[in-house]
Design an enzyme around this catalytic site. Structure first.
Site, short mmCIF file in Angstrom:
data_model
loop_
_atom_site.label_atom_id
_atom_site.label_comp_id
_atom_site.label_asym_id
_atom_site.label_seq_id
_atom_site.Cartn_x
_atom_site.Cartn_y
_atom_site.Cartn_z
N SER A 248 -17.86 28.68 69.89
CA SER A 248 -18.50 27.44 69.50
C SER A 248 -18.76 26.52 70.68
O SER A 248 -17.87 26.27 71.49
CB SER A 248 -17.61 26.75 68.47
OG SER A 248 -17.69 25.36 68.60
N LYS A 249 -19.97 26.04 70.73
CA LYS A 249 -20.33 25.10 71.79
C LYS A 249 -19.58 23.79 71.57
O LYS A 249 -19.10 23.17 72.49
CB LYS A 249 -21.83 24.86 71.73
CG LYS A 249 -22.35 23.99 72.82
CD LYS A 249 -23.84 24.16 72.99
CE LYS A 249 -24.34 23.24 74.08
NZ LYS A 249 -25.72 23.50 74.43
N ARG A 250 -19.45 23.45 70.30
CA ARG A 250 -18.80 22.19 69.96
C ARG A 250 -17.36 22.13 70.46
O ARG A 250 -16.86 21.12 70.89
CB ARG A 250 -18.83 22.00 68.44
CG ARG A 250 -18.44 20.63 68.03
CD ARG A 250 -19.26 20.05 66.87
NE ARG A 250 -20.07 20.97 66.11
CZ ARG A 250 -19.85 21.24 64.83
NH1 ARG A 250 -18.84 20.72 64.19
NH2 ARG A 250 -20.67 22.03 64.18
#
Ligand code: GLU
Length: 483
Positions: A248-250
């Site tokens: 996940s980039k988040r």
């Protein structure tokens, strides 16, 4: 027809490994067919815009060595290549689409839209404004009422397309919404801009994450309304953190620049991520970008997600490190030595040959050189070697002999040291192997070292080697007495 692909990142933060893999596949596909690769910046979502993120995209693509044919920086015939600079184009085409019947003006206010929410919190626009007459629309426009332009999706029927990876994707039009194409501030949504841009930029193959798989029928309806040929689609499976979770980039997973900062080589990262979702026909895993370009084929793209495996990426990286010229390794290693416990001490050049074959990523240098400064009390077990018939008592004789031999040396280097220790071993009636084994332990106090006795003493120099040998002699004597 010439193949044209594009990488269309949104500048919303760091370069995630998943984004980079999308760029890579798009790039390899274009190059494989002798086509063109275009970079387009999709910055219409101003709320998610992150300062500096555009530069990061350029920097990353440059670091990995992609040759870009058209981009905001390289220019090109069908620019601008930044969506926020194409506002007028979207406005023009949105109005054209209204004339063609593929879209309509919507004047509904927030309250009305909110009233369409059902008990589950889902909302679907009810085509209310589609029934406005031409006169009613004109009157509202004249009065300056704010509006959006919505896509006019058929109320029923099935629509489908062939994805080159996932095969036939079929969607019921009843499940689609008349989504907003142009917002009230005149900015397009992604849903509209990607279609207009891919068409006007002559993109033949769209490569992107599979989260767009099910929205693509809507985009194809737009192409149809305009009377345009849609591109071919190559949707990519996700990269997973483990069996359940996506990278996940988040959550900051797998940032390209973090890997570079740890001392991964860009070519190794590229090699590794090429294999994350694509399998070449043969068994070979180490492939440079030219080989990847030659072998890349859509048939080898997997449908299921691949788990990101840093251990494997490290292993590949070590292969690339071993292949570096000694000069290049020295250049890359220098900043790491400067950060390590040996900063400014010892001859860095002597370390290079030892470490190049022993580090997987450049950051490993920090640990590999640590023992050289962390010299102190150690366990006499270290002297034990079954095959060599060595132990602490043999070690004591060897260490005393080594001190004599080294003190007698005028010139001190690895070769002379090897000769001197060999001669001393013979004089003492021990095997040279026993001598070297004991001396290595005595000057490092470590079980595992990146080199043997002469290499380690060579790095330490004559004075420091003697100091450590004396320390070890005293240590063995004391411990044997107390035993
Ligand atoms: N800007 C979109 C993204 O970053 C690109 C999607 C596409 O390639 O069409 O997800």
């Amino acid at each position: 027809m010439k193949v044209r692909t594009r990488f269309a990142p949104s500048p919303t933060g760091f370069m995630h490994i998943g984004n980079l893999r999308t760029a890579l596949y798009s790039y390899l596909f274009a190059r494989h067919y002798g086509g063109e690769f275009i970079l387009r910046i999709e910055d219409t979502d101003r709320e998610r815009y992150v300062e500096g993120a555009v530069d990061l995209v350029y920097r990353t693509l440059e670091t990995v060595g992609f040759k870009i044919d058209e981009s905001p920086v390289h220019g090109g015939e069908v620019g601008p290549y930044v969506q926020s600079e194409r506002k007028n184009i979207y406005i023009e085409y949105a109005h054209k689409l209204v004339e063609l019947g593929g879209a309509y003006y919507c004047f509904c206010d927030k309250e009305r839209l909110e009233s369409l929410t059902d008990e589950n919190g889902n909302r679907k626009y009810d085509k209310h404004c589609l029934s406005l007459t031409k006169e009613e629309v004109e009157a509202k426009l004249k009065a300056g009422e704010p509006y959006v332009i919505r896509q006019n999706v058929p109320a029923s029927g099935m629509t489908s397309y062939e994805d080159l990876v996932f095969g036939t994707i079929e969607i019921d039009c009843a499940d689609m919404e008349d989504q907003v194409l142009l917002k009230s501030d005149g900015m397009p949504t992604y849903n509209f801009a990607n279609v207009i841009d891919d068409h006007l930029m002559g993109i033949t193959h769209v490569t992107r994450g599979m989260e767009y798989l099910s929205s693509t029928p809507k985009y194809n309806l737009l192409y149809k309304s305009f009377g345009w040929e849609p591109p071919k689609y190559i949707h990519l499976p996700p990269i997973m953190k483990d069996a359940q979770r996506k990278l996940s980039k988040r959550y900051g997973d797998a940032n390209f620049e973090d890997f570079i900062a740890k001392g991964y080589l860009p070519e190794a990262i590229i090699n590794y991520i090429a294999l994350l979702g694509w399998s070449p026909k043969g068994e070979v895993e180490k492939m440079d970008i030219d080989t990847l370009t030659e072998l890349f084929d859509v048939a080898g793209i997997n449908k299921s997600g691949s788990i990101f495996d840093e251990v494997k990426m490290k292993w590949l990286n070590s292969l690339y490190i071993k292949e570096l010229s000694p000069e290049r390794f020295a250049e890359l290693a220098k900043p790491w030595y400067d950060k390590s416990v040996i900063a400014g001490k010892y001859d860095y050049n002597k370390w290079n040959a030892l470490l190049q074959s022993r580090v997987e990523i450049m950051q490993d240098i920090l640990d590999k050189v640590k023992f050289i400064e962390e010299f102190g009390e150690y366990d006499l077990e270290l002297y034990y070697h079954k095959k060599l018939k060595a132990d602490a008592s043999v070690g004591l004789v060897a260490v005393k002999g080594a001190i004599e031999a080294i003190e007698a040396m005028d010139e001190f280097n690895e070769e002379l040291l090897s000769e001197a220790l060999g001669a001393k071993a013979e004089e003492l009636g021990m095997k040279k192997g026993q001598m070297l084994w004991s001396v290595r332990v005595a000057v490092t106090g470590a079980a595992v070292t990146p080199g043997g006795a002469t290499e380690m003493a060579g790095i330490l120099g004559k004075e420091e080697s003697l100091r450590r040998l004396a320390f070890s002699r005293d240590l063995i004597e004391r411990k044997l007495q107390n035993a």
